[in-house]
Scaffold this motif. Structure first.
Motif, short mmCIF file in Angstrom:
data_model
loop_
_atom_site.label_atom_id
_atom_site.label_comp_id
_atom_site.label_asym_id
_atom_site.label_seq_id
_atom_site.Cartn_x
_atom_site.Cartn_y
_atom_site.Cartn_z
N GLY A 7 0.77 -1.15 -0.01
CA GLY A 7 0.02 -0.04 0.10
C GLY A 7 0.74 1.21 0.03
N ASP A 8 2.15 1.26 -0.35
CA ASP A 8 2.86 2.22 -0.34
C ASP A 8 2.57 3.44 -1.33
N THR A 9 2.37 4.48 -0.98
CA THR A 9 2.01 5.77 -1.67
C THR A 9 2.97 6.15 -2.94
N GLY A 10 4.16 5.87 -2.57
CA GLY A 10 5.26 6.23 -3.30
C GLY A 10 5.87 7.62 -3.01
N ASP A 11 5.36 8.41 -2.16
CA ASP A 11 5.93 9.88 -1.93
C ASP A 11 5.78 10.08 -0.23
N ARG A 42 -1.22 6.59 9.04
CA ARG A 42 -1.03 5.63 7.98
C ARG A 42 0.48 5.46 7.80
N VAL A 43 0.61 3.94 7.77
CA VAL A 43 2.15 3.70 7.29
C VAL A 43 2.06 2.88 6.21
N LEU A 44 3.19 3.32 5.24
CA LEU A 44 2.99 2.80 3.84
C LEU A 44 1.81 2.55 3.21
N GLY A 45 1.04 3.68 3.59
CA GLY A 45 -0.37 4.04 2.91
C GLY A 45 -1.38 3.40 3.67
N ARG A 46 -1.37 2.50 4.59
CA ARG A 46 -2.27 1.75 5.35
C ARG A 46 -2.62 2.47 6.44
N PRO A 47 -3.70 2.29 7.12
CA PRO A 47 -4.16 2.92 8.46
C PRO A 47 -3.66 1.99 9.62
N MET A 48 -3.15 2.75 10.50
CA MET A 48 -2.72 1.96 11.76
C MET A 48 -3.53 2.23 12.87
N PRO A 49 -3.80 1.45 13.71
CA PRO A 49 -3.28 0.10 14.03
C PRO A 49 -4.03 -1.07 13.20
N ARG A 50 -5.03 -0.72 12.54
CA ARG A 50 -5.87 -1.68 11.80
C ARG A 50 -5.26 -2.62 10.75
#
Length: 329
Positions: free
Chosen positions: A17-21, A82-90
């Motif tokens: 899920g990395d957004t790239g930026d 969000r880490v690597l484009g993903r919601p945390m801690p979910r």
């Protein structure tokens, strides 16, 4: 480490899920503990991909609490991360296989050797190929300089050696993001230099490094970007060079005649003159520095050093907060 999965991640399509930026992004992230203690207050953080990002602040400023929220170890009171484009801690199960972390020191089995500790860490990773496990462990030990001590029991390791072993555990697999909380804690100067070199090497290989520290010098030497925390709040963030540029450069005159030097500088229209034992500092003048230096010499001031010192990250911190900072640790 939990099994790689996308379960529970609404709208996720697999992968990192990395957004790239931006690899870490928080919005109004807040953590309030029982009893009303506000550890992190409305944090808006943006960590660019490919950066070595210094997370800077005195001990107790909220750095470790922030990291624990980013890694899904504790729930925020409010706000999002969000880490690597993903919601945390979910999205913990999806994100963490792509993240190496060393937080609050490594958790080690004291009765096992350094090598056997890493073998256990690696065997807990569901995506790690057991056929190449020993090669990965040997490579990680070599990268942190622990090959010679690999057979020694972890309980006999010094604090610095334990830090190195924890870092080796974080490096067992290639990572998109490496999160390090005070990674040079307990290391001697040579060990600190080696860890800095390793961080630069990882960044050049494309890993984003998020490095928490209370050592200004460490951040300034190795980081491309930084954020400054104080009392749970974000003070500023951005490229390290820009943060330092936000503080004033200073004209510095080293002389055994500081009183006379200060008088001449004031006559030359130089402002904010500060006298110490053998140094006089001031705002750089608008006119030619050579003229100021000539005026000092003409007045009989024994000038041993003369020039403009570039503002440091320490200067920027003091300018932003009005507080001193533990530079040496």
């Amino acid at each position: 480490m939990a099994e790689l999965s996308t379960a529970g991640d609404s709208g996720d399509t697999g992968g990192s899920g990395d957004t790239g930026d931006t690899v870490i992004a928080t919005r109004a992230l807040t953590k309030r503990y029982r009893g009303g203690q506000l550890a992190v207050d409305g944090l808006d953080l943006a960590v660019p991909a490919g950066s070595v990002f210094g997370f800077l602040g005195p001990n107790g400023s909220g750095k470790t609490t922030t990291i624990r929220m980013l890694m899904g170890l504790i729930e925020p009171t409010s706000g999002t991360a969000r880490v690597l484009g993903r919601p945390m801690p979910r999205a913990t199960r999806t994100v963490l296989p792509h993240v190496g972390a060393l937080i609050e020191g490594p958790a080690l089995y004291g009765f096992l050797s350094g090598r056997d500790n890493l073998l256990r860490y690696d065997s807990a990773d569901p995506v790690a190929d057991p056929r190449t496990r020993r090669t990965r462990v040997a490579t990680a030990l070599d990268r942190v300089g622990l090959t010679a001590a690999a057979g020694k029991k972890a309980k006999a390791y010094s604090l610095g050696m334990k830090q190195r072993l924890g870092l080796a555990a974080a490096l067992l697999q290639p990572r998109k993001l490496l999160v390090l909380d005070e990674p040079t804690n307990g290391l001697d100067p040579q060990g600190m230099r080696e860890i800095r070199s390793l961080v630069r090497e990882l960044a050049s290989d494309g890993t984003t490094v998020f490095l928490s520290s209370h050592l200004l010098d460490e951040i300034e030497q190795v980081c491309t970007h930084a954020a400054v925390m104080a009392q749970g709040r974000l003070i500023t963030q951005g490229p390290v060079a820009e943060l330092a540029a936000g503080a004033r450069s200073r004209l510095v005159v080293t002389t055994p005649d500081p009183g006379e030097a200060a008088r001449v500088l004031k006559e030359q229209g130089v402002s904010d003159v500060v006298v110490t034992e053998d140094r006089v500092t001031a705002d750089p003048p608008d006119h030619d520095l050579a003229e100021v230096n000539a005026a000092l010499v003409t007045a009989g001031v024994r000038v041993r050093g003369f020039g403009v010192e570039r503002a440091s990250l320490e200067d920027a911190f003091v300018a932003l907060t009005g507080e001193g900072f533990d530079v040496a640790g």
